[in-house]
Design a protein around this motif. Structure first.
Motif, PDB file in Angstrom:
ATOM      1  N   SER A 106      -3.529  -8.551   1.690  1.00 19.61           N
ATOM      2  CA  SER A 106      -3.338  -7.108   1.838  1.00 19.61           C
ATOM      3  C   SER A 106      -4.642  -6.327   1.844  1.00 19.61           C
ATOM      4  O   SER A 106      -4.711  -5.235   2.407  1.00 19.61           O
ATOM      5  CB  SER A 106      -2.430  -6.582   0.722  1.00 19.61           C
ATOM      6  N   TYR A 384       1.647   2.653   8.617  1.00 18.92           N
ATOM      7  CA  TYR A 384       0.676   1.628   8.229  1.00 18.92           C
ATOM      8  C   TYR A 384      -0.263   1.286   9.380  1.00 18.92           C
ATOM      9  O   TYR A 384      -1.440   0.999   9.162  1.00 18.92           O
ATOM     10  CB  TYR A 384       1.429   0.384   7.764  1.00 18.92           C
ATOM     11  N   HIS A 388      -3.887   2.174   6.812  1.00 23.89           N
ATOM     12  CA  HIS A 388      -3.416   1.169   5.873  1.00 23.89           C
ATOM     13  C   HIS A 388      -3.287   1.703   4.453  1.00 23.89           C
ATOM     14  O   HIS A 388      -2.483   1.181   3.665  1.00 23.89           O
ATOM     15  CB  HIS A 388      -4.366  -0.031   5.877  1.00 23.89           C
ATOM     16  N   CYS A 392       1.068   2.439   2.776  1.00 23.64           N
ATOM     17  CA  CYS A 392       1.611   1.350   1.961  1.00 23.64           C
ATOM     18  C   CYS A 392       2.156   1.876   0.638  1.00 23.64           C
ATOM     19  O   CYS A 392       1.867   3.003   0.238  1.00 23.64           O
ATOM     20  CB  CYS A 392       0.561   0.275   1.719  1.00 23.64           C
ATOM     21  N   PHE A 408       5.045  -1.573   3.564  1.00 19.17           N
ATOM     22  CA  PHE A 408       4.359  -0.555   4.348  1.00 19.17           C
ATOM     23  C   PHE A 408       5.364   0.199   5.204  1.00 19.17           C
ATOM     24  O   PHE A 408       6.474  -0.268   5.466  1.00 19.17           O
ATOM     25  CB  PHE A 408       3.231  -1.151   5.203  1.00 19.17           C
TER      26      PHE A 408
END
Length: 410
Positions: A106, A384, A388, A392, A408
């Motif tokens: 991640s 997402y 990012h 999330c 996400f």
């Protein structure tokens, strides 16, 4: 050291493809191991009956892992080259540890996908390749390992390369792939180029890592500041700039209250600043302090995020306890929390075949699921794919406050 750029790497691939050995080789050949670490690995190697210095044990920190010879936890290691700093995560290859692999991936910039040259693409190769696509990783470095066991055969390398390329045939967000033939056990083409692979004329693995260009500057994204702490008597909000850039004099919008505030001062790392940008922790002085709460998100007027309480999301279920229909959950995003419930289980993803399964009865550990959820309060977000950081979240169990899922927003 502080001025060197940082690259985060994750190793992935099937069991016994050589992930831990490769990390040990990178650390050993780059002179990144201390003497006490080397002594410990040597002792563990002898205790296990290995007839060689087992570099795989460098990353296997848990006693259970050392005894079983497998990787269960996500092991993080740190090293540096003249070009950049690295954080390297060794993740499990077993199917039952999919959640560990997703946790490690991640935050990574590059996925090193290992393939055993003897076996080629196997089920776990497909699973991990799909996860890198799911998490929109910018780079995948395919290390075709154990080339010494197939006599460094170029045709085998090319066959595996073509097979891996088929796994990424439908990638729509531009994952860049790099292919390197190596022997992690003997160090061929890991740090230095090997004369045992004369047909391969490109960079070694380490040289490839040093040359990969990563977009680490999120300042080009829209400005987002989730409020972590408030000093009301001083008209100051504190938090980490998740993306974008802000400067003194800017008018910023509280997405919840719809009120504008003018930036009067910026303090970061104990210094007064004229501007702040992504990944910096800041204390921002405002001209007023009307209606601001922890969890509020600030943005610029021309860079508005989305706001909704019905969301289409993808999650990985992390908990050993299954999801029970009707279960209330806490939706946590940055510093904001709200209760939520799963409105509809759309489908599960079989990451071995990359097919959708219509199974709405339960959600088990390691399941990757597409959902429709409803939250009690509006959620401020970007998708997402766009961002990012603001795209999330995690699900928290309301009774024991355990993190039961990570996901996400689509």
């Amino acid at each position: 050291m502080t001025e060197k750029p940082l690259l985060r790497i994750i190793t992935s691939g099937s069991v016994d493809d050589g992930k831990s050995t490769l990390i040990g080789r990178l650390l050993f050949d780059s002179k990144s191991l201390f003497q006490d670490q080397l002594d410990q690995v040597e002792q563990s190697s002898k205790k296990r009956g290995d007839e060689f210095f087992n570099l795989a044990l460098v990353t296997d920190g848990l006693r259970e892992e050392r005894e079983l010879g497998i990787t269960i936890d996500v092991a993080y290691r740190y090293f540096t080259t003249p070009v950049r700093k690295y954080i390297l995560a060794d993740t499990p290859g077993h199917a039952e540890f999919t959640r560990n692999m997703i946790t490690g991936a991640s935050s990574a910039d590059v996925a090193m996908l290992l393939v055993d040259a003897r076996h080629g693409v196997v089920e776990q190769t497909r699973r991990h390749a799909y996860i890198t696509q799911l998490l929109r990783m910018p780079h995948v470095l395919v290390c075709i390992n154990k080339m010494d066991l197939v006599d460094f055969n170029e045709n085998i390398f090319l066959e595996i390369k073509n097979e891996v390329e088929k796994l990424f045939a439908n990638v729509g967000h531009g994952i860049q792939r790099h292919y390197v033939p190596i022997s992690a056990l003997h160090g061929d083409n890991v740090v230095e180029s090997s004369n045992r692979i004369p047909w391969y004329t490109s960079d070694s693995l380490m040289q490839t890592l040093d040359s990969i260009e990563i977009e680490t500057n999120r300042s080009k994204h829209p400005f987002r500041l989730p409020v972590q702490y408030l000093l009301a008597d001083k008209l100051v909000v504190m938090g980490s700039v998740s993306s974008g850039k802000i400067k003194i004099g800017d008018e910023i919008l509280n997405t919840r209250s719809k009120l504008f505030y003018r930036v009067e001062s910026i303090l970061s790392a104990g210094e007064n600043r004229q501007f702040a940008e992504s990944a910096e922790s800041v204390a921002i002085g405002l001209n007023t302090f009307v209606d601001i709460e922890r969890g509020d998100v600030f943005c610029l007027q021309n860079e508005l995020p989305s706001i909704a309480n019905k969301l289409n999301v993808t999650i990985c279920w992390l908990s050993e306890a299954s999801y029970v229909s009707g279960m209330n959950l806490i939706f946590r995003q940055a510093h904001s929390e709200t209760s939520c419930y799963i409105h509809q289980v759309l489908n599960k993803i079989d990451i071995s075949t990359q097919e959708y399964i219509m199974d709405n009865d339960s959600i088990e550990m390691n399941d990757i699921v597409n959902l429709e959820i409803t939250t009690s309060a509006n959620v401020v977000f970007d998708t997402y794919l766009e961002n990012h950081i603001s795209g999330c979240f995690v699900f928290i169990h309301p009774k024991n406050f355990a993190t039961v899922a990570a996901g996400f927003i689509n």
